[in-house]
Design a protein around this motif. Structure first.
Motif, short mmCIF file in Angstrom:
data_model
loop_
_atom_site.label_atom_id
_atom_site.label_comp_id
_atom_site.label_asym_id
_atom_site.label_seq_id
_atom_site.Cartn_x
_atom_site.Cartn_y
_atom_site.Cartn_z
N LEU A 122 6.37 1.28 3.08
CA LEU A 122 5.56 0.89 1.87
C LEU A 122 4.02 1.13 2.17
O LEU A 122 3.49 1.78 1.01
CB LEU A 122 5.75 -0.57 1.55
N LEU A 123 3.76 0.81 3.38
CA LEU A 123 2.29 1.14 3.40
C LEU A 123 1.96 2.76 3.69
O LEU A 123 0.93 3.11 3.06
CB LEU A 123 1.89 0.67 4.72
N SER A 124 2.75 3.40 4.24
CA SER A 124 2.58 4.83 4.27
C SER A 124 2.76 5.49 2.88
O SER A 124 1.92 6.24 2.80
CB SER A 124 3.90 5.41 5.14
N SER A 125 3.53 5.00 2.12
CA SER A 125 3.71 5.81 0.83
C SER A 125 2.28 5.36 -0.44
O SER A 125 2.09 6.00 -1.30
CB SER A 125 5.14 5.45 0.16
N THR A 126 1.83 4.21 0.04
CA THR A 126 0.76 3.73 -0.81
C THR A 126 -0.70 3.93 -0.37
O THR A 126 -1.61 3.99 -1.14
CB THR A 126 1.27 2.18 -1.12
#
Length: 190
Positions: free
Chosen positions: A142-146
């Protein structure tokens, strides 16, 4: 703690140069806890300064407990073996030996199964490891994609994915999975 001697690795030969963890479980003799702590601090300092050392983690007992679990992580089996054969290790473990008894023989793990080896027992069942790994990967993905993806859009695809994967692996290996395995320790080994 009886000085653990080098033992044969429990992993396949092809995994010789992957990170490896060895776990020591000791029971401190009554009245020797403060002396043990001082010598353990010295042992950990020497270990983490040794070539190939990645980390050392200590699970301490409660106020009235006596059992210590120490995890040493090294970049590869040969670097761990070099540490276990070193005079630094031998001298420090010999100094600690009269203060504690070994509860279980040292166990070595390689790769993701090392995340789950906190109390020197067999790895938990896959149906317990899988949800915990998912729980660890989800916030990173999630952190990576956002956060990371928009910041790295200017890079070509290959370097962008490589950098993102490197950050995810580092967070998972040294931050998230050690934390999750401590928090869910009883459930994992139930």
């Amino acid at each position: 703690m009886t000085a653990p001697g080098p033992t044969e690795p429990r992993d396949e030969p092809g995994r010789l140069h992957q990170p490896v963890v060895t776990t020591l479980h000791s029971r401190v003799r009554p009245g020797d806890r403060h002396a043990y702590e001082r010598l353990l601090h010295d042992l950990i300092g020497a270990a983490t300064g040794h070539p190939g050392a990645l980390d050392a983690t200590v699970l301490r007992p409660g106020p009235s407990g006596r059992d210590y679990i120490v995890r040493f992580s090294f970049a590869s089996q040969p670097e761990l073996e070099a540490w276990l054969h070193s005079a630094e290790y031998r001298d420090r473990s010999d100094a600690i030996a009269p203060l504690a008894e070994r509860v279980r023989a040292p166990v070595r793990r390689v790769g993701p199964e090392a995340w789950f080896d906190l109390d020197n027992v067999d790895a938990p069942a896959p149906h317990r490891m899988a949800p915990l790994v998912w729980l660890g990967i989800f916030p990173i993905a999630l952190l990576s994609s956002t956060v990371f993806r928009p910041a790295l859009l200017h890079l070509p695809v290959l370097p962008r994915v490589m950098l993102s994967a490197a950050v995810q692996v580092v967070l998972l290996t040294w931050v998230i999975m050690p934390t999750l395995t401590r928090l869910f320790r009883r459930w994992l080994h139930h």
